[in-house]
Design a protein around this motif. Sequence first.
Motif, PDB file in Angstrom:
ATOM      1  N   ILE A   1     -12.079 -11.087  -2.994  1.00  8.67           N
ATOM      2  CA  ILE A   1     -12.997 -11.987  -2.283  1.00  8.67           C
ATOM      3  C   ILE A   1     -13.405 -11.268  -1.003  1.00  8.67           C
ATOM      4  N   ASN A   2     -14.696 -10.943  -0.895  1.00  6.40           N
ATOM      5  CA  ASN A   2     -15.157 -10.178   0.263  1.00  6.40           C
ATOM      6  C   ASN A   2     -16.626 -10.511   0.495  1.00  6.40           C
ATOM      7  N   LYS A   3     -17.005 -10.617   1.764  1.00 10.55           N
ATOM      8  CA  LYS A   3     -18.410 -11.008   2.015  1.00 10.55           C
ATOM      9  C   LYS A   3     -19.365  -9.823   1.916  1.00 10.55           C
ATOM     10  N   ASP A   4     -18.800  -8.598   1.874  1.00  6.86           N
ATOM     11  CA  ASP A   4     -19.642  -7.397   1.777  1.00  6.86           C
ATOM     12  C   ASP A   4     -19.706  -6.930   0.314  1.00  6.86           C
ATOM     13  N   PRO A   5     -20.872  -7.041  -0.334  1.00  7.33           N
ATOM     14  CA  PRO A   5     -20.947  -6.632  -1.753  1.00  7.33           C
ATOM     15  C   PRO A   5     -20.663  -5.151  -1.958  1.00  7.33           C
ATOM     16  N   GLU A   6     -20.741  -4.352  -0.873  1.00 10.47           N
ATOM     17  CA  GLU A   6     -20.475  -2.912  -0.982  1.00 10.47           C
ATOM     18  C   GLU A   6     -19.003  -2.574  -0.721  1.00 10.47           C
ATOM     19  N   ALA A   7     -18.154  -3.564  -0.516  1.00 16.04           N
ATOM     20  CA  ALA A   7     -16.730  -3.276  -0.219  1.00 16.04           C
ATOM     21  C   ALA A   7     -16.127  -2.477  -1.377  1.00 16.04           C
ATOM     22  N   PRO A   8     -15.431  -1.363  -1.074  1.00 21.10           N
ATOM     23  CA  PRO A   8     -14.903  -0.500  -2.155  1.00 21.10           C
ATOM     24  C   PRO A   8     -13.970  -1.222  -3.126  1.00 21.10           C
TER      25      PRO A   8
ATOM     26  N   GLY B   1     -10.578 -10.688   2.015  1.00 19.63           N
ATOM     27  CA  GLY B   1     -10.976  -9.999   3.253  1.00 19.63           C
ATOM     28  C   GLY B   1     -10.287  -8.666   3.435  1.00 19.63           C
ATOM     29  N   ILE B   2     -10.103  -7.945   2.340  1.00 25.14           N
ATOM     30  CA  ILE B   2      -9.505  -6.594   2.381  1.00 25.14           C
ATOM     31  C   ILE B   2     -10.560  -5.618   1.844  1.00 25.14           C
ATOM     32  N   SER B   3     -10.775  -4.505   2.548  1.00 23.91           N
ATOM     33  CA  SER B   3     -11.875  -3.606   2.178  1.00 23.91           C
ATOM     34  C   SER B   3     -11.585  -2.831   0.893  1.00 23.91           C
ATOM     35  N   GLY B   4     -10.285  -2.516   0.637  1.00 21.25           N
ATOM     36  CA  GLY B   4      -9.941  -1.747  -0.567  1.00 21.25           C
ATOM     37  C   GLY B   4      -9.888  -0.253  -0.303  1.00 21.25           C
ATOM     38  N   ALA B   5      -9.371   0.123   0.877  1.00 15.27           N
ATOM     39  CA  ALA B   5      -9.165   1.549   1.182  1.00 15.27           C
ATOM     40  C   ALA B   5      -8.170   2.135   0.185  1.00 15.27           C
ATOM     41  N   ILE B   6      -8.299   3.454  -0.045  1.00 11.54           N
ATOM     42  CA  ILE B   6      -7.458   4.093  -1.070  1.00 11.54           C
ATOM     43  C   ILE B   6      -5.961   3.899  -0.782  1.00 11.54           C
ATOM     44  N   GLN B   7      -5.608   3.873   0.514  1.00 11.59           N
ATOM     45  CA  GLN B   7      -4.189   3.702   0.855  1.00 11.59           C
ATOM     46  C   GLN B   7      -3.699   2.303   0.489  1.00 11.59           C
ATOM     47  N   HIS B   8      -4.574   1.322   0.532  1.00  5.68           N
ATOM     48  CA  HIS B   8      -4.191  -0.034   0.113  1.00  5.68           C
ATOM     49  C   HIS B   8      -4.087  -0.082  -1.417  1.00  5.68           C
TER      50      HIS B   8
ATOM     51  N   GLY C   1       0.823  -1.211   0.000  1.00  2.00           N
ATOM     52  CA  GLY C   1       0.000   0.000   0.000  1.00  2.00           C
ATOM     53  C   GLY C   1       0.847   1.247   0.000  1.00  2.00           C
ATOM     54  N   GLN C   2       0.182   2.339   0.257  1.00  2.08           N
ATOM     55  CA  GLN C   2       0.820   3.666   0.206  1.00  2.08           C
ATOM     56  C   GLN C   2       2.027   3.750   1.136  1.00  2.08           C
ATOM     57  N   THR C   3       1.897   3.142   2.314  1.00  3.67           N
ATOM     58  CA  THR C   3       2.999   3.209   3.285  1.00  3.67           C
ATOM     59  C   THR C   3       3.782   1.902   3.319  1.00  3.67           C
ATOM     60  N   GLY C   4       3.481   0.993   2.403  1.00  2.00           N
ATOM     61  CA  GLY C   4       4.197  -0.286   2.372  1.00  2.00           C
ATOM     62  C   GLY C   4       4.811  -0.515   1.015  1.00  2.00           C
TER      63      GLY C   4
ATOM     64  N   VAL D   1     -18.349 -12.414  -4.151  1.00  2.00           N
ATOM     65  CA  VAL D   1     -19.005 -12.003  -2.911  1.00  2.00           C
ATOM     66  C   VAL D   1     -19.264 -13.277  -2.123  1.00  2.00           C
ATOM     67  N   GLY D   2     -18.536 -13.433  -1.031  1.00  2.00           N
ATOM     68  CA  GLY D   2     -18.707 -14.654  -0.246  1.00  2.00           C
ATOM     69  C   GLY D   2     -17.786 -14.650   0.954  1.00  2.00           C
ATOM     70  N   ASP D   3     -18.017 -15.606   1.829  1.00  2.15           N
ATOM     71  CA  ASP D   3     -17.202 -15.739   3.031  1.00  2.15           C
ATOM     72  C   ASP D   3     -15.869 -16.400   2.659  1.00  2.15           C
ATOM     73  N   ALA D   4     -14.769 -15.740   3.025  1.00  2.00           N
ATOM     74  CA  ALA D   4     -13.438 -16.253   2.671  1.00  2.00           C
ATOM     75  C   ALA D   4     -13.256 -17.689   3.167  1.00  2.00           C
ATOM     76  N   PHE D   5     -13.885 -18.004   4.303  1.00  2.00           N
ATOM     77  CA  PHE D   5     -13.669 -19.329   4.890  1.00  2.00           C
ATOM     78  C   PHE D   5     -14.379 -20.434   4.091  1.00  2.00           C
TER      79      PHE D   5
HETATM   80  P1  FAD Z   1     -10.874  -3.634   7.141  1.00  3.25           P
HETATM   81  O1  FAD Z   1     -11.054  -2.252   6.652  1.00  3.25           O
HETATM   82  O2  FAD Z   1     -11.304  -3.939   8.516  1.00  3.25           O
HETATM   83  O3  FAD Z   1     -11.639  -4.564   6.087  1.00  3.25           O
HETATM   84  C1  FAD Z   1     -11.835  -5.926   6.260  1.00  3.25           C
HETATM   85  C2  FAD Z   1     -12.689  -6.418   5.091  1.00  3.25           C
HETATM   86  O4  FAD Z   1     -12.871  -7.817   5.227  1.00  3.25           O
HETATM   87  C3  FAD Z   1     -14.083  -5.793   5.023  1.00  3.25           C
HETATM   88  O5  FAD Z   1     -14.313  -5.265   3.721  1.00  3.25           O
HETATM   89  C4  FAD Z   1     -15.022  -6.953   5.319  1.00  3.25           C
HETATM   90  O6  FAD Z   1     -16.241  -6.886   4.572  1.00  3.25           O
HETATM   91  C5  FAD Z   1     -14.209  -8.141   4.877  1.00  3.25           C
HETATM   92  N1  FAD Z   1     -14.530  -9.386   5.576  1.00  3.25           N
HETATM   93  C6  FAD Z   1     -14.793  -9.561   6.890  1.00  3.25           C
HETATM   94  N2  FAD Z   1     -14.988 -10.858   7.161  1.00  3.25           N
HETATM   95  C7  FAD Z   1     -14.876 -11.516   5.972  1.00  3.25           C
HETATM   96  C8  FAD Z   1     -14.995 -12.881   5.595  1.00  3.25           C
HETATM   97  N3  FAD Z   1     -15.243 -13.826   6.501  1.00  3.25           N
HETATM   98  N4  FAD Z   1     -14.836 -13.183   4.294  1.00  3.25           N
HETATM   99  C9  FAD Z   1     -14.574 -12.240   3.354  1.00  3.25           C
HETATM  100  N5  FAD Z   1     -14.455 -10.929   3.673  1.00  3.25           N
HETATM  101  C10 FAD Z   1     -14.595 -10.581   4.957  1.00  3.25           C
HETATM  102  N6  FAD Z   1      -3.655   0.241   4.537  1.00  3.25           N
HETATM  103  C11 FAD Z   1      -2.992  -0.638   3.761  1.00  3.25           C
HETATM  104  O7  FAD Z   1      -3.440  -1.770   3.520  1.00  3.25           O
HETATM  105  N7  FAD Z   1      -1.767  -0.279   3.236  1.00  3.25           N
HETATM  106  C12 FAD Z   1      -1.202   0.927   3.463  1.00  3.25           C
HETATM  107  O8  FAD Z   1      -0.101   1.185   2.980  1.00  3.25           O
HETATM  108  C13 FAD Z   1      -1.904   1.865   4.280  1.00  3.25           C
HETATM  109  N8  FAD Z   1      -1.375   3.082   4.515  1.00  3.25           N
HETATM  110  C14 FAD Z   1      -2.123   3.989   5.230  1.00  3.25           C
HETATM  111  C15 FAD Z   1      -1.634   5.276   5.418  1.00  3.25           C
HETATM  112  C16 FAD Z   1      -2.367   6.225   6.098  1.00  3.25           C
HETATM  113  C17 FAD Z   1      -1.812   7.597   6.279  1.00  3.25           C
HETATM  114  C18 FAD Z   1      -3.625   5.862   6.648  1.00  3.25           C
HETATM  115  C19 FAD Z   1      -4.462   6.857   7.397  1.00  3.25           C
HETATM  116  C20 FAD Z   1      -4.117   4.573   6.491  1.00  3.25           C
HETATM  117  C21 FAD Z   1      -3.360   3.618   5.791  1.00  3.25           C
HETATM  118  N9  FAD Z   1      -3.835   2.323   5.603  1.00  3.25           N
HETATM  119  C22 FAD Z   1      -3.164   1.454   4.816  1.00  3.25           C
HETATM  120  C23 FAD Z   1      -5.047   1.816   6.287  1.00  3.25           C
HETATM  121  C24 FAD Z   1      -6.278   1.841   5.380  1.00  3.25           C
HETATM  122  O9  FAD Z   1      -6.901   3.120   5.442  1.00  3.25           O
HETATM  123  C25 FAD Z   1      -7.299   0.784   5.842  1.00  3.25           C
HETATM  124  O10 FAD Z   1      -7.645   1.021   7.185  1.00  3.25           O
HETATM  125  C26 FAD Z   1      -6.782  -0.645   5.728  1.00  3.25           C
HETATM  126  O11 FAD Z   1      -6.292  -0.889   4.428  1.00  3.25           O
HETATM  127  C27 FAD Z   1      -7.905  -1.619   6.043  1.00  3.25           C
HETATM  128  O12 FAD Z   1      -7.384  -2.920   6.103  1.00  3.25           O
HETATM  129  P2  FAD Z   1      -8.325  -4.162   5.829  1.00  3.25           P
HETATM  130  O13 FAD Z   1      -9.025  -3.973   4.547  1.00  3.25           O
HETATM  131  O14 FAD Z   1      -7.520  -5.388   6.051  1.00  3.25           O
HETATM  132  O15 FAD Z   1      -9.365  -4.113   7.068  1.00  3.25           O
END
Ligand code: FAD
Length: 324
Positions: free
Chosen positions: A288-295, A268-275, A253-256, A305-309
Amino acid sequence: MSVLVFVEGLNGEIKKSSLEAASYGSQVAKQLGTSATAVAIGEVHEDALARLGEQGISKVLYDADERLNQFVADAYVKVIAKAAQQESAKVLVFSNTNIGAAVGSKLAVRLNGSLATNVTALPTINGSNFVVTRGVFSGKAFADVELTADVKIIAVKKNSIEVAHEGGSASVEKLSADLTEADFAAAPKETVMQETDGVLLPEAEVVVSGGRGLKGPENWHLVEDLAKALGAATACSKPVSDMDWRPHHEHVGQTGITVSPNLYIAIGISGAIQHLAGVNSSKVIVVINKDPEAPFFKAADYGIVGDAFDVVPKLIEAAKALDK
Ligand code: FAD
């Protein structure tokens, strides 16, 4: 006058991102009615250098000084500047890797050149007007930039250009830049490359990545088993490494780390802009994400759209069956 392409080696071969840069450089050379030369440094097999002919390179200048087997910015800049001077090169092309971007900016200062990084398309050349398109705002927008200096330096974004396979072989000539101890004054004592099963994450062709949706480190066998079945590197989102579920060198991601594989599988990653900033130059993204609205689905080529497990064990079985 020629176009000069800096190519990087890995385990004796040319990195795919450098093959893309070579293909880009030879197409620019065609636009300018000239030839493309490559410069290679350190540990690269000579037959791999000759094969750059397939990407349209006619000649390769090769500095095999063993001290260059690890990256030392000042020494690399000196070698590339020597090659540029020898070839009277007015266009220098790199891949937008960490090394390419670092060397490109230093060369821009040394050669008084115009630098454009993250370039996504061939230039538009109209007389002395030389315009390139570059990705900006973490790939959310594009900017057309005119390179006005006599020397134009272009760092090509990975996966923006197809690797050409035109046939042909390049001649390989030795190059010596008369490096001194002073050029290695800032050499790292040791370079450590973190690998998953022999696959380096920034260079991986396939990456399987997990996020907080996987609930805990005890479930990471799902990511690892799928990666193993696909010959992939493993990666993760930032919170996952912050919570010590995975080591920090896997955080993308942005910081990695920035990755540009042919295939990126996000579980199971939401798809935040930083990722997304670290993965959006992947050729194909599967989410692969269970939330159809995941960005992340908006950036995906394929989505489940489904449970990763439930989904991932089935994918592992399917990938293993493909191997048989
Ligand atoms: P979450 O946001 O918690 O998302 C988890 C997802 O898993 C959800 O969409 C949920 O629907 C799904 N899920 C839950 N259970 C299941 C299941 N059983 N099966 C399938 N899906 C499931 N993030 C990075 O990754 N990289 C970066 O470099 C980075 N840099 C950042 C820099 C700054 C300055 C800031 C403020 C933030 C940064 N972030 C970075 C963090 C970023 O904003 C998000 O918070 C982060 O990416 C979220 O990680 P995630 O998607 O794993 O977790």
